[in-house]
Design an enzyme around this catalytic site. Structure first.
Site, PDB file in Angstrom:
ATOM      1  N   GLU A  38       0.958  -1.123   0.094  1.00 33.85           N
ATOM      2  CA  GLU A  38       0.036   0.004   0.006  1.00 33.85           C
ATOM      3  C   GLU A  38       1.009   1.082  -0.107  1.00 33.85           C
ATOM      4  O   GLU A  38       1.823   1.193   0.706  1.00 33.85           O
ATOM      5  CB  GLU A  38      -0.776  -0.042   1.290  1.00 33.85           C
ATOM      6  CG  GLU A  38      -1.847   1.001   1.651  1.00 33.85           C
ATOM      7  CD  GLU A  38      -2.610   0.878   2.935  1.00 33.85           C
ATOM      8  OE1 GLU A  38      -2.026  -0.065   3.810  1.00 33.85           O
ATOM      9  OE2 GLU A  38      -3.372   1.658   3.185  1.00 33.85           O
ATOM     10  N   LYS A 109      -9.721   2.249  -1.766  1.00 31.51           N
ATOM     11  CA  LYS A 109      -9.796   1.420  -0.336  1.00 31.51           C
ATOM     12  C   LYS A 109     -11.095   1.760  -0.096  1.00 31.51           C
ATOM     13  O   LYS A 109     -11.562   2.916   0.385  1.00 31.51           O
ATOM     14  CB  LYS A 109      -8.755   1.718   0.569  1.00 31.51           C
ATOM     15  CG  LYS A 109      -8.625   1.058   1.754  1.00 31.51           C
ATOM     16  CD  LYS A 109      -7.492   1.516   2.304  1.00 31.51           C
ATOM     17  CE  LYS A 109      -7.283   0.554   3.704  1.00 31.51           C
ATOM     18  NZ  LYS A 109      -5.978   1.143   4.571  1.00 31.51           N
ATOM     19  N   CYS A 141      -5.025  -3.409   2.365  1.00 32.80           N
ATOM     20  CA  CYS A 141      -4.748  -3.307   4.007  1.00 32.80           C
ATOM     21  C   CYS A 141      -5.823  -3.669   4.513  1.00 32.80           C
ATOM     22  O   CYS A 141      -6.337  -4.897   4.765  1.00 32.80           O
ATOM     23  CB  CYS A 141      -3.932  -2.254   4.280  1.00 32.80           C
ATOM     24  SG  CYS A 141      -2.886  -2.502   5.859  1.00 32.80           S
TER      25      CYS A 141
END
Ligand code: ACM
Length: 267
Positions: A38, A109, A141
């Site tokens: 990320e 995300k 993540c």
């Protein structure tokens, strides 16, 4: 097919240095699908929105995507990496997939972690990328802690969860084995190492990047200390078989009509 991760230690704010280092390491590789961490090009701990604004890039058009696209074509790679995206006046913590055929796909995300909520806008949908070899499901993540995210991708046909990460909590790697078992998919978690001290803030990242198969076995992993490129050969067709026993199919045995929450009225 060959899948792998590149575990890195980015230096905060040094975009060109971080991108050049990743490219130099990936230039040893060809014919593979590889996942990077990320925010691999900027680092993680933005102090404020101005700092994020000065480092975020447009997709396409920005330096990072252009350089990664050139490399993907040159080395016949599909590369999934995390970066800060500037899009329509907002900022997204995005995973980008650039393919060997020149395609660019972006996932913004959905589940923002902690201070990310101060500057980033939450994404509104999940993304599956079809490459010649496999269907890739993109996560970033903290998406790992919501089983619905991996499930949505698996039900949509994803065979490999590509998971750029900057992990700080200790449970994610075990949880990702479970995400792979419960969906019978492969998972590639590409984490970062090192730490960032920015003003009074400090975070230490846990490394331990891993490649997991649909049985939850770890096919390759990295330490928590060193930058590392690992690639393994897989039969991605294994992810199409959702049978756990002769009489149990993970997707056919689901009972969505019973999965609605038992909602209690709040007073
Ligand atoms: C995280 O989502 N970077 C913990």
């Amino acid at each position: 097919m060959r899948i792998g991760f590149l575990q890195l230690r980015p230096r905060f704010g040094a975009v060109k240095e971080n991108v050049r280092k990743a490219i130099a390491l990936l230039d040893q590789l060809s014919d593979a699908t590889v996942v990077l961490p990320e925010l691999f090009n900027t680092g993680y701990l933005f102090r404020n929105e101005e700092e994020l604004s000065s480092l975020a890039e447009t997709i396409p058009g920005g330096y990072t995507v252009s350089e990664m696209q050139k490399l993907a074509k040159k080395r016949q790679l599909n590369i999934v990496f995390g970066m800060a995206q500037r899009y329509k006046g907002a900022y997204y913590n995005s995973a980008v997939c650039v393919t060997s055929k020149g395609k660019i796909e972006v996932y913004q995300k959905v589940h923002l972690f902690d201070r990310e909520k101060l500057f980033f806008t939450r994404g509104k949908s999940f993304k599956i990328v079809s490459t010649e070899q496999a269907k890739l499901g993109l996560l970033v993540c903290f998406d790992w802690i919501f089983p619905e995210a991996a499930r949505t991708l698996a039900l949509g046909g994803a065979q490999i969860l590509c998971h750029p990460s900057n992990l700080v909590l200790p449970y994610a790697k075990d949880a990702m084995k479970t995400r792979c078992i419960e969906n019978r998919v492969f998972g590639v978690t590409a984490n970062r190492i090192g730490s960032e001290r920015r003003g009074t803030m400090f975070l230490s990242f846990t490394g331990g990047s891993q490649i997991v198969n649909p049985a939850g076995d770890v096919l390759a992993s990295a330490s928590d200390r060193s930058e590392s490129l690992r690639v393994v050969e897989i039969d991605v067709g294994e992810a199409l078989d959702k049978n756990i026993t002769t009489n149990n199919n993970l997707f056919e045995d689901r009972t969505p009509s019973l999965y609605k929450a038992l909602v209690r009225k709040r007073r």
